[in-house]
Design an enzyme around this catalytic site. Structure first.
Site, PDB file in Angstrom:
ATOM      1  CG  ASP A 102      -1.814  -1.118   1.377  1.00  0.00           C
ATOM      2  OD1 ASP A 102      -2.151  -1.695   0.333  1.00  0.00           O
ATOM      3  OD2 ASP A 102      -2.196  -1.436   2.511  1.00  0.00           O
TER       4      ASP A 102
HETATM    5  N1  URA Z   1      -0.959  -5.881   4.055  1.00  0.00           N
HETATM    6  C1  URA Z   1      -1.502  -4.652   3.975  1.00  0.00           C
HETATM    7  O1  URA Z   1      -2.546  -4.397   4.543  1.00  0.00           O
HETATM    8  N2  URA Z   1      -0.859  -3.720   3.259  1.00  0.00           N
HETATM    9  C2  URA Z   1       0.293  -3.941   2.626  1.00  0.00           C
HETATM   10  O2  URA Z   1       0.840  -3.046   1.993  1.00  0.00           O
HETATM   11  C3  URA Z   1       0.842  -5.228   2.715  1.00  0.00           C
HETATM   12  C4  URA Z   1       0.193  -6.183   3.422  1.00  0.00           C
END
Ligand code: URA
Length: 240
Positions: A102
């Protein structure tokens, strides 16, 4: 390897356009023009030319990358936000991130132009271990930790069993640290898991992928993997 796929992997054009080039008589293999579809070539020994110019597969390169917070995991962003591509070495063709983090998640990613390796790592059956450190709101009780370990319901179904430990608490900020090791790679998985047990994520960092740890890589830094390390990664993916 099929000729049109080979041409695409050399970075000349897409597979579909490579088929057009073949049809138009612009491709030769070992000096002989090929116009029919379905011809196979050996990338090691066959000499392929497109419009009279020899083409070859790019050198396969794979890197560890410490993605900073606030960077999107795409090569280009229509909204003009900073992307991971801004950190890649300019002289290596075809580099892509494997999977995604993310925008607000930081930490370890694999970046490669080796399509086979990327496919192996992305295949759900080969879930290589991924370790995260999550700062979450509140102090999860052992019941909540147990639920995370066994699997919780999030968008798209129940999560697979995971290793989860409470590794710290900070009474000043009212937050805790969880270390989670998961095999899956579902969208927003760790955030959704923590949310499902009532402890939303404040900050998330991926600290390990299979045999590789984030330690030693500063934010935004890339490190090329040796052939031996790539093999170790392949092995971890197959076992996963
Ligand atoms: N889990 C998440 O919620 N976000 C990420 O970026 C990676 C794993």
């Amino acid at each position: 390897m099929r000729l049109h796929r080979f041409i695409a992997q050399c970075g000349v054009t897409s597979r579909r356009k490579a088929e057009d080039l073949i049809r138009e008589g612009l491709v030769s293999v070992n000096g002989v023009t090929v116009t029919e579809m379905g011809v196979s070539v050996d990338p090691e020994t066959d000499q392929v030319e497109v419009e009279g110019k020899p083409v070859a597969l790019p050198d396969k390169r794979s890197y560890l990358f410490n993605k900073p917070r606030g960077i999107v995991t795409t090569l280009s962003d229509p909204r003009g936000r900073p992307t991971v591509a801004g950190f890649f070495p300019g002289d290596v063709k075809g580099l892509k991130p494997v999977g995604r983090l993310d925008m607000q998640t930081e930490g370890l990613m694999i970046v490669t132009n080796d399509g086979e390796l990327a496919a192996l790592l992305s295949h759900p059956r080969h879930g290589v271990e991924k370790e995260y450190v999550a700062q979450v709101k509140g102090v999860p009780e052992s019941k909540a930790i147990e639920r995370l370990r066994k699997g919780v319901w999030i968008e798209g179904g129940r999560t697979a069993p995971a290793s989860v430990d409470l590794t710290g608490t900070d009474p000043k900020t009212g937050t805790s640290l969880l270390t989670l090791i998961i095999h899956e790679g579902r969208k927003h998985q760790v955030r959704l898991m923590c949310e499902a047990v009532g402890h939303p994520v404040v900050h998330l960092k991926r600290v390990r992928i299979g045999p590789f740890r984030l330690k030693g890589l500063s934010s935004g830094e890339m490190r090329k993997l040796s052939q031996k390390e790539v093999e170790a990664l392949r092995l971890a993916a197959r076992k996963g």
